[in-house]
Design a protein around this motif. Sequence first.
Motif, PDB file in Angstrom:
ATOM      1  N   SER A 270       0.846  -8.688  -6.453  1.00 20.49           N
ATOM      2  CA  SER A 270       0.885  -7.429  -5.758  1.00 20.49           C
ATOM      3  C   SER A 270       1.740  -6.307  -6.562  1.00 20.49           C
ATOM      4  O   SER A 270       0.933  -5.205  -6.715  1.00 20.49           O
ATOM      5  CB  SER A 270       1.472  -7.559  -4.456  1.00 20.49           C
ATOM      6  N   LYS A 271       2.921  -6.912  -7.177  1.00 23.83           N
ATOM      7  CA  LYS A 271       3.389  -5.713  -8.143  1.00 23.83           C
ATOM      8  C   LYS A 271       2.871  -5.551  -9.211  1.00 23.83           C
ATOM      9  O   LYS A 271       2.820  -4.230  -9.537  1.00 23.83           O
ATOM     10  CB  LYS A 271       4.853  -6.586  -8.587  1.00 23.83           C
ATOM     11  N   LYS A 272       2.196  -6.375 -10.137  1.00 22.11           N
ATOM     12  CA  LYS A 272       1.209  -5.998 -11.125  1.00 22.11           C
ATOM     13  C   LYS A 272       0.249  -5.000 -10.586  1.00 22.11           C
ATOM     14  O   LYS A 272      -0.039  -3.975 -11.516  1.00 22.11           O
ATOM     15  CB  LYS A 272       0.811  -7.354 -11.765  1.00 22.11           C
TER      16      LYS A 272
ATOM     17  N   GLU B 239      19.317 -14.091  -3.437  1.00 22.13           N
ATOM     18  CA  GLU B 239      20.100 -14.682  -2.128  1.00 22.13           C
ATOM     19  C   GLU B 239      19.626 -14.039  -1.018  1.00 22.13           C
ATOM     20  O   GLU B 239      19.924 -14.740  -0.004  1.00 22.13           O
ATOM     21  CB  GLU B 239      21.659 -14.207  -2.506  1.00 22.13           C
ATOM     22  N   GLN B 240      19.137 -12.767  -1.012  1.00 18.84           N
ATOM     23  CA  GLN B 240      18.533 -12.189   0.233  1.00 18.84           C
ATOM     24  C   GLN B 240      17.330 -12.666   0.438  1.00 18.84           C
ATOM     25  O   GLN B 240      16.490 -12.453   1.560  1.00 18.84           O
ATOM     26  CB  GLN B 240      18.579 -10.755   0.225  1.00 18.84           C
ATOM     27  N   ARG B 241      16.740 -13.458  -0.406  1.00 17.48           N
ATOM     28  CA  ARG B 241      15.304 -14.107  -0.295  1.00 17.48           C
ATOM     29  C   ARG B 241      14.355 -13.137   0.143  1.00 17.48           C
ATOM     30  O   ARG B 241      13.405 -13.171   1.282  1.00 17.48           O
ATOM     31  CB  ARG B 241      15.419 -15.338   0.762  1.00 17.48           C
TER      32      ARG B 241
ATOM     33  N   THR C  43       0.752  -1.282   0.199  1.00 12.32           N
ATOM     34  CA  THR C  43      -0.050  -0.084   0.185  1.00 12.32           C
ATOM     35  C   THR C  43       1.013   1.049  -0.027  1.00 12.32           C
ATOM     36  O   THR C  43       0.492   2.318  -0.405  1.00 12.32           O
ATOM     37  CB  THR C  43      -0.981  -0.020   1.141  1.00 12.32           C
ATOM     38  N   THR C  44       1.990   1.201   0.465  1.00 14.62           N
ATOM     39  CA  THR C  44       2.849   2.317   0.502  1.00 14.62           C
ATOM     40  C   THR C  44       3.697   2.576  -0.711  1.00 14.62           C
ATOM     41  O   THR C  44       3.647   3.609  -1.552  1.00 14.62           O
ATOM     42  CB  THR C  44       4.203   2.110   1.533  1.00 14.62           C
ATOM     43  N   GLY C  45       3.895   1.356  -1.281  1.00 15.13           N
ATOM     44  CA  GLY C  45       4.708   1.241  -2.735  1.00 15.13           C
ATOM     45  C   GLY C  45       3.769   1.893  -3.809  1.00 15.13           C
ATOM     46  O   GLY C  45       4.075   2.585  -4.672  1.00 15.13           O
TER      47      GLY C  45
ATOM     48  N   GLY D 153      13.218  -5.256  -3.179  1.00 19.71           N
ATOM     49  CA  GLY D 153      14.380  -4.456  -3.177  1.00 19.71           C
ATOM     50  C   GLY D 153      14.655  -3.526  -4.168  1.00 19.71           C
ATOM     51  O   GLY D 153      15.591  -3.130  -4.774  1.00 19.71           O
ATOM     52  N   GLY D 154      13.320  -3.326  -4.906  1.00 16.96           N
ATOM     53  CA  GLY D 154      13.516  -2.414  -6.278  1.00 16.96           C
ATOM     54  C   GLY D 154      13.911  -3.152  -7.485  1.00 16.96           C
ATOM     55  O   GLY D 154      14.101  -2.568  -8.365  1.00 16.96           O
ATOM     56  N   SER D 155      14.201  -4.553  -7.321  1.00 17.19           N
ATOM     57  CA  SER D 155      14.922  -5.049  -8.355  1.00 17.19           C
ATOM     58  C   SER D 155      13.924  -5.343  -9.650  1.00 17.19           C
ATOM     59  O   SER D 155      14.128  -5.090 -10.789  1.00 17.19           O
ATOM     60  CB  SER D 155      15.528  -6.557  -8.039  1.00 17.19           C
TER      61      SER D 155
HETATM   62  P1  ADP Z   1       4.382  -1.608   1.296  1.00 14.70           P
HETATM   63  O1  ADP Z   1       3.352  -0.873   2.263  1.00 14.70           O
HETATM   64  O2  ADP Z   1       4.328  -0.808  -0.011  1.00 14.70           O
HETATM   65  O3  ADP Z   1       4.498  -2.988   1.413  1.00 14.70           O
HETATM   66  P2  ADP Z   1       7.098  -1.421   2.738  1.00 14.70           P
HETATM   67  O4  ADP Z   1       7.429  -0.341   3.620  1.00 14.70           O
HETATM   68  O5  ADP Z   1       6.475  -2.662   3.429  1.00 14.70           O
HETATM   69  O6  ADP Z   1       5.802  -1.133   1.761  1.00 14.70           O
HETATM   70  O7  ADP Z   1       8.152  -1.613   1.892  1.00 14.70           O
HETATM   71  C1  ADP Z   1       8.031  -2.690   0.428  1.00 14.70           C
HETATM   72  C2  ADP Z   1       9.188  -2.384  -0.083  1.00 14.70           C
HETATM   73  O8  ADP Z   1      10.336  -2.813   0.565  1.00 14.70           O
HETATM   74  C3  ADP Z   1       9.209  -3.275  -1.208  1.00 14.70           C
HETATM   75  O9  ADP Z   1       9.857  -2.643  -2.536  1.00 14.70           O
HETATM   76  C4  ADP Z   1      10.208  -4.506  -0.986  1.00 14.70           C
HETATM   77  O10 ADP Z   1      10.702  -4.930  -2.062  1.00 14.70           O
HETATM   78  C5  ADP Z   1      11.200  -3.461  -0.087  1.00 14.70           C
HETATM   79  N1  ADP Z   1      11.956  -4.515   0.940  1.00 14.70           N
HETATM   80  C6  ADP Z   1      11.313  -5.173   1.761  1.00 14.70           C
HETATM   81  N2  ADP Z   1      12.267  -5.694   2.410  1.00 14.70           N
HETATM   82  C7  ADP Z   1      13.154  -5.501   2.142  1.00 14.70           C
HETATM   83  C8  ADP Z   1      14.689  -5.891   2.469  1.00 14.70           C
HETATM   84  N3  ADP Z   1      15.089  -6.824   3.408  1.00 14.70           N
HETATM   85  N4  ADP Z   1      15.782  -5.554   1.599  1.00 14.70           N
HETATM   86  C9  ADP Z   1      15.319  -4.889   0.409  1.00 14.70           C
HETATM   87  N5  ADP Z   1      14.274  -4.174   0.298  1.00 14.70           N
HETATM   88  C10 ADP Z   1      13.133  -4.716   1.084  1.00 14.70           C
END
Ligand code: ADP
Length: 535
Positions: free
Chosen positions: A508-510, A499-501, A102-104, A418-420
């Motif tokens: 959700s992304k879509k 690797e960071q899983r 919801t933030t994204g 992680g923005g990837s």
């Molecule tokens: P939302 O309310 O949109 O879910 P969040 O504050 O939970 O917002 O942030 C989600 C974002 O943070 C996503 O883009 C996610 O990929 C990224 N994210 C969450 N955990 C990690 C992490 N450990 N390392 C890098 N990015 C992360």
Amino acid sequence: MSLAFDDYGRPYIILRDQGQKKRMKGLEAYKSNILAAKAVANTLQSSLGPKGMDKMLVSPDGDVSVTNDGATIVEKMEIQHPTAKLLVELSQSQDAEIGDGTTGVVVLAGKLLEQALTLLDKGIHPLKISDGFDRACDVAIKHLETISEEIDIQANEHEALIQAACTALGSKVVSKRKRELGKIAVTAVLDVADLARKDVNLDLIKIQTKTGGSVEDTRLISGILIDKDMSHPQMPKEVKEAKICLLTCPFEPPKPKTKHNINISSAEDYKKLYQQEQQYFVDMVKLVKDSGANIALCQWGFDDEANHLLLQNELPAVRWVSGTDVELIAMATGARIIPRFQEITPEKLGKAGSVKEVQFGTSNERMLVIENCQCTKAVTILIRGGSQMIVDEAKRSIHDAICVIRNLIKDNRIVYGGGSAELACSIQVLQYADEVSSVEQYAIRSFADALEGIPCCLADNCGLNPITSVAQAKARQLQESNPRIGIDCMELGTTDMKEQRIYETLSSKKQQIQLATQVVKMILKIDDVIAPDDY
Ligand code: ADP
């Protein structure tokens, strides 16, 4: 509004007419709308990601909440501007449909609006911008699907689901306990899920909060937990093989709806009336007992007289059960909700293995657990925490995690966080822009820039240099053709999100990209704002 008098001295009121309304047109309207909506997005920007900041919101009556959940922040901000309200709805529709991200979604919409403003300044027509964004959105969505991966939700004791839940919980106030809470959320969803139909009825997961203890004490209870106890302390603490009578009528003599007076002129009359009233209670208890019920759950209260009779007749009862609990109990135990005592029949009773009182911690407050319900399995997550603020935020966070797991059961495709994923889409959209020869090319390129804004924002929020980090990640994605390179927010030494899983659901992304584009397109179509002067 003003008061005036006619020729005969009679007063009349002159109302302001349409001409007094404020009106904005054309470029001025576009820009004012964009700036208002952007202001909301800017507020949320610092909350994105695992190291995002929390917001403290104080309601008009002094209630304080501390939260990181985008939908909750915008909802409690009491936004007045009509266009800014569109962003509130945006966040809420992401919450309703997906539950997470919801933030994204708001931050992405903000980035798109920022780009739209620059394009408008360049003199590009809003409709062209809108079309360009639309085409870019399609390309991004298609690319997301190609880079998505299917996960095996059963493998390794549901490890993938736990990781996805941890990603959702990682940015919240309760992130220290993300693994434990993630596991609880996964078990809860799997307990009530219908894996064959890939369906989860979230109504069967009750989230109950109780202040006291700490977040570590949060636990999963198999059954329905209700924050009530037996109506009389001497009633049995446990009812095995419970046959539940679920009542929505009060245990008291019926009251006529019309106004009435009763004249009692003698002690005899009074006694008669009293006896008649007693008889009502006796009849009611008898009707319940005759049906074979061994416990009565009542949505209404009942007075001491009824309570005493229930105890005497060895019929344990619970009063003031909330409406939502009544519905859940009906669903899980197969009980019919009974609105009148005359309608009680044995078939309408719900069945459960046991109904028992439980106590938590050292407090003497008791709650009731209804276990082994006959129809469907229902579970309760009991959230504990030091203060109301913590338990409320933990509830919102667990709700997000539950939604992520539900979405994965419905569609097991993930993209990496992680923005990837945004960065990979941005690269793809940029390539597509070069193939377009019309004016939309600029808008498509700007869409790619806006997508890049998400990893930038993540890097910024965790104290990294946004430009350097994003440039490095982008270069590596291109060199290695690896769409999983993102921002190493937790500084774990690798930017590969696999690797960071860091798992995020494809759905959700879509949805984030589609909804954000839709709202921005809507804002860009408004060229005339007519509002009262004081707006
Ligand atoms: P939302 O309310 O949109 O879910 P969040 O504050 O939970 O917002 O942030 C989600 C974002 O943070 C996503 O883009 C996610 O990929 C990224 N994210 C969450 N955990 C990690 C992490 N450990 N390392 C890098 N990015 C992360």
